[in-house]
Scaffold this motif. Sequence first.
Motif, PDB file in Angstrom:
ATOM      1  N   SER A   1       0.865  -1.175   0.000  1.00 27.24           N
ATOM      2  CA  SER A   1       0.000   0.000   0.000  1.00 27.24           C
ATOM      3  C   SER A   1       0.903   1.227   0.000  1.00 27.24           C
ATOM      4  O   SER A   1       2.015   1.202   0.521  1.00 27.24           O
TER       5      SER A   1
ATOM      6  N   THR B   1       1.257   5.513   0.437  1.00 28.68           N
ATOM      7  CA  THR B   1       0.805   6.836   0.841  1.00 28.68           C
ATOM      8  C   THR B   1       1.745   7.831   0.159  1.00 28.68           C
ATOM      9  O   THR B   1       2.757   7.429  -0.421  1.00 28.68           O
ATOM     10  N   PRO B   2       1.465   9.115   0.238  1.00 25.24           N
ATOM     11  CA  PRO B   2       2.388  10.073  -0.390  1.00 25.24           C
ATOM     12  C   PRO B   2       3.810  10.009   0.171  1.00 25.24           C
ATOM     13  O   PRO B   2       4.759  10.380  -0.518  1.00 25.24           O
ATOM     14  N   GLU B   3       3.964   9.487   1.379  1.00 26.02           N
ATOM     15  CA  GLU B   3       5.289   9.454   2.006  1.00 26.02           C
ATOM     16  C   GLU B   3       5.954   8.084   2.034  1.00 26.02           C
ATOM     17  O   GLU B   3       7.173   7.992   2.101  1.00 26.02           O
TER      18      GLU B   3
ATOM     19  N   GLN C   1       5.771   3.465   1.449  1.00 28.02           N
ATOM     20  CA  GLN C   1       5.246   2.221   0.892  1.00 28.02           C
ATOM     21  C   GLN C   1       5.339   1.186   1.995  1.00 28.02           C
ATOM     22  O   GLN C   1       6.391   1.033   2.623  1.00 28.02           O
TER      23      GLN C   1
ATOM     24  N   ARG D   1      -8.679   5.649  -7.176  1.00 27.51           N
ATOM     25  CA  ARG D   1      -7.624   5.812  -6.168  1.00 27.51           C
ATOM     26  C   ARG D   1      -6.539   4.757  -6.357  1.00 27.51           C
ATOM     27  O   ARG D   1      -6.819   3.612  -6.676  1.00 27.51           O
TER      28      ARG D   1
ATOM     29  N   HIS E   1      -4.300   2.278  -4.674  1.00 24.58           N
ATOM     30  CA  HIS E   1      -4.131   1.569  -3.405  1.00 24.58           C
ATOM     31  C   HIS E   1      -2.653   1.313  -3.163  1.00 24.58           C
ATOM     32  O   HIS E   1      -2.149   1.492  -2.065  1.00 24.58           O
TER      33      HIS E   1
END
Length: 187
Positions: free
Chosen positions: A50, A52-54, A56, A127, A129
């Motif tokens: 998964s 996120t912008p920051e 993995q 989106r 994931h």
Amino acid sequence: MDPTDPAPAADQEVLEALAAMTAARERDVVARALDAARERLGMDAAYLASITPESQRVDQVAGDSLPLGFEAGTALPLSETYCSRMLDGLIPNLVPDVAAEPALRGLAAAERVRAYAGVPVRLADGRLHGTLCCVAGEARSDLGPRELHFMEVLATIVAAEIDRAEDDRATAALRLLGRPLDPLSPA
């Protein structure tokens, strides 16, 4: 709402049980997809991550990933991952020989992971994931369009299962609680 009413606690218990059952089914579908990817591509490990912008986070793994430097639960800064480079178009989805790919030089993983195959996992609403990936400790010259297509099909199946699990949790909450789940709720 009456604070002595046991219904909210019972509702929460039911939601937690449903979430556990839904998560178990999701893990099973993902595990089968990962096994299929690893076997079809002949790689050492396959994983679902998964993003996120920051960062993995490796959510699930099939195969022997420890010699490659990760396991389920491993989180890395996104900037240090093959997947971020693949998603940004800096590398192709298939990298048969990491040593021959300039965009991967300098990454810590390049010392252990010598072949990479990765595809995005996009949900029905668009989106991102995360990614579905296969990796090997040795270069692999036999990766081609068929392997990429297989990975893309598996990513679609995994995305559909994640969507289904999210829908099941939301539907159950609406039926049980008469309202949607709080997005910050753990259930």
